[in-house]
Design a protein around this motif. Structure first.
Motif, PDB file in Angstrom:
ATOM      1  N   ALA A   1       0.831  -1.201   0.000  1.00  0.00           N
ATOM      2  CA  ALA A   1       0.000   0.000   0.000  1.00  0.00           C
ATOM      3  C   ALA A   1       0.869   1.256   0.000  1.00  0.00           C
ATOM      4  O   ALA A   1       2.056   1.218   0.319  1.00  0.00           O
ATOM      5  CB  ALA A   1      -0.930  -0.003   1.207  1.00  0.00           C
TER       6      ALA A   1
ATOM      7  N   ALA B   1       5.888   2.992  -0.430  1.00  0.00           N
ATOM      8  CA  ALA B   1       4.979   1.864  -0.640  1.00  0.00           C
ATOM      9  C   ALA B   1       5.507   0.688   0.165  1.00  0.00           C
ATOM     10  O   ALA B   1       6.680   0.313   0.045  1.00  0.00           O
ATOM     11  CB  ALA B   1       4.904   1.501  -2.125  1.00  0.00           C
TER      12      ALA B   1
ATOM     13  N   GLU C   1      -3.381   5.314   2.113  1.00  0.00           N
ATOM     14  CA  GLU C   1      -3.570   5.464   0.668  1.00  0.00           C
ATOM     15  C   GLU C   1      -4.316   6.714   0.196  1.00  0.00           C
ATOM     16  O   GLU C   1      -3.718   7.632  -0.378  1.00  0.00           O
ATOM     17  CB  GLU C   1      -4.270   4.224   0.131  1.00  0.00           C
ATOM     18  CG  GLU C   1      -4.008   3.967  -1.331  1.00  0.00           C
ATOM     19  CD  GLU C   1      -4.174   2.504  -1.648  1.00  0.00           C
ATOM     20  OE1 GLU C   1      -3.156   1.806  -1.722  1.00  0.00           O
ATOM     21  OE2 GLU C   1      -5.322   2.051  -1.790  1.00  0.00           O
TER      22      GLU C   1
ATOM     23  N   LEU D   1      -6.810   6.669  -7.562  1.00  0.00           N
ATOM     24  CA  LEU D   1      -7.108   5.462  -6.792  1.00  0.00           C
ATOM     25  C   LEU D   1      -7.719   4.379  -7.673  1.00  0.00           C
ATOM     26  O   LEU D   1      -7.493   3.183  -7.434  1.00  0.00           O
ATOM     27  CB  LEU D   1      -8.039   5.791  -5.629  1.00  0.00           C
ATOM     28  CG  LEU D   1      -7.405   6.621  -4.505  1.00  0.00           C
ATOM     29  CD1 LEU D   1      -8.441   6.976  -3.452  1.00  0.00           C
ATOM     30  CD2 LEU D   1      -6.239   5.869  -3.863  1.00  0.00           C
TER      31      LEU D   1
END
Length: 420
Positions: free
Chosen positions: A2, A58, A89, A329
């Protein structure tokens, strides 16, 4: 894996804390390499300015970055934890877009942060820590910033740090034209300040820089002169205004140096602006009677001038950012399906090649082309449908859900009755 943002900025921490976690530009690449080597981080970029230090990364273990930040700067984690923020996120993406657009800056709408973010991306790319996800994030951020600046009034009537410094100096001295000014450093911020002060036609402009050639180049553009940084101690007393912004990890102007300068000046006032993080001027200098010392945080009240005219633009900018966050996203969500899509296409391609080879062999034997083509289409169709058909007939308790998925995947009519 993520996406996260870990950071500390002028909203959450005072200068005395921010300067402890700042990264020297020359050390960012090594720091990124260290982060990837020591912690389970797959991608990373570091943005370090006078107002913020942020790590975009990440990982599956977000806590690792905060631990690394404290360890890297040799600080007890409890000292900086109260000032840190970690955005997951969606919040991380929104924050990156707001930073790039100047909505999170001390000077609302200021454009310098965009160049600083692009430099952070360049350093991460050279360090080999800028993967596909972060690359896409920052490219989206730059596009959003461009859209915000071109379609809203966020950049209107900006009072920059440089302009604020001039305004403060005018409160100390009746005329800038009578003053001698020393600029320490030769970076972008110093050049901006120097141009603002030079517009007031001061008596003298001098650039002091560690790299003499760079100092001379800036001095030539401003119509001034340059000195070596080593000359600072013996020349400081000559200047009425001193503006400093270097990348030095330690102060370059100490209390003793300034006390000697004040004595030689016979206590004539000195106006000093320290724009560096970590600070170039020792904190105690500001306590001297004849010194007016301002840091980046001290300039905050001045730069709020003209803020009201830009506040309305914030609403429009936030709307643009919210829309672009959703778009990013959606792209990020599709990243997880890429391996499955690739495998599905590979399987279909293998089946196609096998059936083409079979059909070509039949044609080579003299079989009827129409019959071979018909057989080819039937065999290929059966191969493509074998797996979903078998899954449907063998489905247990999840049959209804599986039927809905198949109907959605193959765009089947809602009235069809799968499995009957």
């Amino acid at each position: 894996m993520a996406l996260f943002t870990l950071g500390i900025n002028h909203h959450t921490a005072p200068l005395s804390v921010r300067e402890q976690v700042a990264f020297h530009a020359d050390r960012v690449q090594q720091a990124l390499t260290d982060l990837k080597r020591c912690k389970p981080v797959h991608e990373a970029a570091i943005l370090s300015t006078c107002n913020r230090t942020e790590v975009y990364f990440a990982t599956d273990v977000p806590e690792a970055a905060a631990q690394w930040l404290a360890e890297y700067h040799r600080l007890p984690s409890q000292e900086i934890e109260p000032y840190l923020y970690t955005y997951p996120e969606r919040a991380a993406v929104r924050h990156a877009f707001r930073v790039a657009s100047g909505l999170d800056s001390m000077v609302l709408g200021e454009p310098q942060i965009l160049g600083q973010m692009k430099e952070a991306v360049r350093l991460a790319e050279e360090a080999g820590t800028l993967g596909t996800t972060l690359h896409k994030l920052f490219q989206h951020a730059f596009a959003v910033a461009k859209e915000v600046r071109s379609t809203t009034a966020i950049g209107a009537n900006i009072v920059s740090m440089a302009a604020a410094a001039v305004r403060l100096a005018e409160r100390i001295f009746e005329r800038i034209t009578d003053q001698k000014i020393l600029f320490i450093g030769a970076g972008e911020m110093i050049e901006l300040c120097a141009r603002h002060f030079s517009a007031q036609h001061p008596k003298q402009v001098v650039i002091a820089n560690r790299t003499v050639e760079r100092g001379l180049a800036l001095a030539d553009r401003l119509g001034g002169t340059a000195i070596r940084l080593e000359e600072l101690g013996e020349r400081l007393w000559q200047f009425d205004i001193v503006v400093s912004c270097t990348a030095s990890p330690l102060p370059i102007i100490g209390l003793g140096m300034v006390e000697r300068a004040i004595k030689l000046r016979r206590h004539r006032p000195v106006f000093m602006v320290d724009l560096a993080v970590p600070r170039d001027v020792e904190l105690e200098v500001g306590e001297l009677d004849d010194v007016f010392l301002y840091t980046v945080d001290d300039l905050a009240q001045v730069v709020e001038s003209g803020l009201e005219s830009r506040q309305a633009a914030v609403v429009d900018a936030e709307a643009i950012i919210a829309q672009r966050v959703d778009g990013f996203l959606r792209w990020l969500a599709t990243r997880g399906t890429v391996p499955v899509i690739r495998s599905l296409r590979d399987a279909a391609e293998r089946a196609r090649r096998h059936e083409v080879e079979h059909a070509l062999k039949l044609l080579a034997k003299g079989e009827d082309p129409a019959r071979v083509l018909d057989q080819f289409s039937h065999r290929l169709t059966n191969k493509f449908l074998h797996a979903p058909t078998q899954a449907l007939t063998q489905a247990g308790g999840g049959r209804d859900e599986l039927q809905s998925v198949v109907a959605h995947l193959f765009h089947l009519h809602p009235d069809c009755h799968l499995g009957e």
